[in-house]
Every structure is written in C-alpha cells, then in structure tokens.
Design an enzyme around this catalytic site. Structure first.
Site, mmCIF file in Angstrom:
data_model
loop_
_atom_site.group_PDB
_atom_site.id
_atom_site.type_symbol
_atom_site.label_atom_id
_atom_site.label_comp_id
_atom_site.label_asym_id
_atom_site.label_seq_id
_atom_site.Cartn_x
_atom_site.Cartn_y
_atom_site.Cartn_z
ATOM 1 N N LYS A 34 0.831 -1.217 0.000
ATOM 2 C CA LYS A 34 0.000 0.000 0.000
ATOM 3 C C LYS A 34 0.863 1.265 0.000
ATOM 4 O O LYS A 34 0.606 2.202 -0.767
ATOM 5 C CB LYS A 34 -0.951 -0.025 1.204
ATOM 6 N N THR A 35 1.889 1.301 0.851
ATOM 7 C CA THR A 35 2.770 2.477 0.886
ATOM 8 C C THR A 35 3.518 2.627 -0.428
ATOM 9 O O THR A 35 3.668 3.741 -0.950
ATOM 10 C CB THR A 35 3.762 2.360 2.057
ATOM 11 N N ASP A 39 -1.429 6.794 6.211
ATOM 12 C CA ASP A 39 -1.415 5.362 6.522
ATOM 13 C C ASP A 39 -2.304 5.095 7.735
ATOM 14 O O ASP A 39 -2.458 5.952 8.603
ATOM 15 C CB ASP A 39 0.017 4.917 6.809
ATOM 16 N N THR A 73 -5.819 -1.258 6.940
ATOM 17 C CA THR A 73 -5.870 -2.720 7.072
ATOM 18 C C THR A 73 -7.242 -3.166 7.565
ATOM 19 O O THR A 73 -7.507 -4.366 7.607
ATOM 20 C CB THR A 73 -4.797 -3.206 8.064
ATOM 21 N N ARG A 119 6.358 -8.102 1.842
ATOM 22 C CA ARG A 119 7.197 -7.538 2.901
ATOM 23 C C ARG A 119 7.897 -8.652 3.676
ATOM 24 O O ARG A 119 9.086 -8.535 4.003
ATOM 25 C CB ARG A 119 6.355 -6.700 3.860
#
Length: 346
Positions: free
Chosen positions: A71-72, A116, A165, A224
């Site tokens: 997402k980032t 975020d 999330t 990740r």
C-alpha cells in the site's frame, strides 16, 4: 587507564545511508515494475492516465488490505507517476482537527497526501476531512461557546491516498468520498518468487529457482515478509562465508534459525496452535484465555496470528471460541482422529 573504543559516527551514518538506499531499491518506482495485484495496477493506471490527460489531480484513492502487500509503495508510485510530491502522515499522528488543518493548509497544488492507517484518525479530524476531500475547503472554529465563529479556509487541490488494514472501521461518509477503492489480495507462490528474484538481484544475492521457491513458500503470501526473509538469508550467507550464492539448504538453515517453518509459521503461531491443540484439546477456547496461555496480548493474536491460521485452514472461529482443525493436528504431528470428530460436531 583502560582504552575506550569510541564508535565511529561517520561509519554508522554511512551504514544507515546504505540500508536506506537498499530499502529504497527494493521498492518499485512505477506500476510497470510493481509485481502482482494485476487488476489494481490496471485500475490505477487508467485513473492516473485520465488525470494526466485532463491536467487535474487524480481522484482520491483508498488502498485496503492486509499489512505488507504494497500500500505504501503504491502511494509512492501514484505520486511519482503523477509527477507530484508526496506528503506522508498516519492516522495515529492525527489526533485533533488542528493537526489535520495544519497538514492540509500546507499542501501545494496537486500534491499527493498519503495517510497510513487512516481508520485510526480521531473522529473530529475525520469529519473535517469530509469537506476537504469534496470541496477542498475546511472550516476552522475560532473562539468558544456562543461567541465561536467558523472561518472557511480554501485548500489547494490535492489527491488523498489513504491506506487501511481494516476498511470496515472507516465511517461510510469518509469511505464514499474516495473516487477509487483498491482491495489488495495476498500473493500466490509464483508472484512471490518474482518478488524474491527482483529483490535478490538488487541485494546482489544469487538464488537458484529452488531457493527462491523456498523463501516464497515461507512468506505467508506477503512481499514484505519475503523481503525480510531474504535479508536474513543474506545475513546467513555473509556470516557463514557462503559468498553470494545460496543453496536450498542455506535458505532452510537460515529460516529455521529464525523459527520460520516450512509454511511460514513462526514461534508465536506455533505457540497458539500448540495451546489450542494440546492444552485445550482442540478447543473451543476464548481469545482472552488463549492470550493469557501464550503470554501475548489478545489484540496481537487477533490481528497478527489468527488471520493467517484461519486463511490456511489451521484454525476456525466459532461462537464458543477458537478451534484447531484436523490440518493443524497434522502439521504439529499430533493424532487427529478425535479432532476430526470434534470439528465436525461444531
């Protein structure tokens, strides 16, 4: 007098800069480089191309999905492909309407604002964001009580990219103001192998296909985690003098050392499964009881451990509590004939 070793501040700074450079190199800089999420990439590309052709800021974007799926990185790509600067913040850091007002009023025209964990913003800030997203304006209250006055403040047009999330925690008025909502999915094994191959190339670690597949298999469908495990494999190769080439045995040895088993379960995952299977005979067991048993916070088990165990079919959630499935018994090497009967009865 004993000699005292003084840390070399310059060397430490160089090391930090090197790590930051590596971290940046692992992040894709364009949608073309981004691996996986094919549908989302196509949708974003269309949105960005339309905004560029019409010479306007892109519509507001909400990126929803589990942690670690990019997402980032996608927010950074949105800014890069729009030719705009990126301003980063987070929901927990915006706890007052004034915090958001200061952030929004400092934006320059066309800037991309990334928030975020947007679902963790304060309610007062969320309500201010409604008007900012829709009309590029905020109302600032001056004074208190009967003498309070609302002063409108125009904002520069901007694109908000929110990441969450837990999209279900966002109020409907906020969620409806996003022009596009992207739902990111977990990666399959082939996509994760491609992620590992790309990252290994940038870390200058040679991985044969079987070694890439081994890391991908233990990465829980999450890029990740794949990158984190790859860096631990790199450390293992450096310390054990293996050079820059890793065999499957090296990958297995490195990840076993860090308690990551063949399907990606770590120490806490197995502790939770062991508690349900052995201590509570397969369940059902309440979340708080389970948390006390393994010595961990209930929120950690619910948000970090449980989703993966449920997704791979090792744990079930019932009105009476958590239960272990026959597959969990098999993975732990515990006879599960009784477990199959208990599971079918629930």
């Amino acid at each position: 007098m004993d000699d005292v070793t003084v840390p070399n501040v310059v060397d430490a700074q160089v090391a930090d800069d090197s790590e930051l450079a590596i971290e940046g190199a692992l992040r894709p800089s364009s949608l073309g480089e981004f691996i996986g999420q094919h549908k989302v990439r196509g949708q974003l590309q269309l949105l960005l191309d339309a905004a560029r052709m019409q010479q306007r800021p892109a519509d507001h974007i909400l990126l929803a999905g589990p942690p670690g799926l990019g997402k980032t990185t996608l927010a950074m790509i949105v800014a890069h492909e729009s030719g705009r600067t990126l301003r980063l913040s987070s929901g927990p850091a915006i706890q007052h309407a004034g915090d958001l007002a200061a952030l929004l009023s400092s934006l320059v025209p066309g800037e991309v604002l990334f928030i975020d964990e947007i679902h963790r913003m304060a309610r007062s800030a969320e309500e201010m964001l409604y008007l900012a997203m829709e009309d590029f304006r905020i109302d600032i209250m001056v004074g208190k009580g009967a003498g309070a006055t609302s002063i409108p403040l125009d904002l520069a047009p901007f694109t908000l990219v929110g990441a969450t999330t837990r999209s279900g925690l966002l109020p409907n008025p906020l969620r409806d103001r996003f022009g596009f909502t992207a739902h990111l999915e977990f990666y399959d094994a082939e996509e994760l192998e491609a992620v590992v191959a790309r990252s290994a190339d940038r870390l200058e670690v040679f991985l044969p296909p079987a070694a890439r597949a081994e890391i991908a298999r233990r990465s829980r469908g999450t890029p990740r985690i794949a990158n984190r495990l790859l860096r631990r494999v790199r450390d293992y190769l450096v310390v054990h003098g293996r050079g820059e080439e890793a065999a499957v045995a090296d990958v297995s040895a490195a990840l076993d050392l860090y308690d990551v088993d063949a399907i990606g379960l770590d120490r806490l995952d197995r502790a939770v499964l062991e508690a349900v299977v052995r201590r509570f005979r397969g369940g059902p067991v309440g979340l708080n009881t389970l948390a006390v048993t393994v010595g961990e916070e209930a929120e950690t088990i619910e948000s970090v451990v449980e989703p993966y165990l449920v997704r791979i079919g090792f744990m079930g959630r019932t009105p009476r509590g958590r239960i272990a499935t026959p597959e969990a018994y098999t993975h732990l090497g515990v006879p599960h004939a009784e477990a199959a009967l208990r599971f079918d009865d629930l």
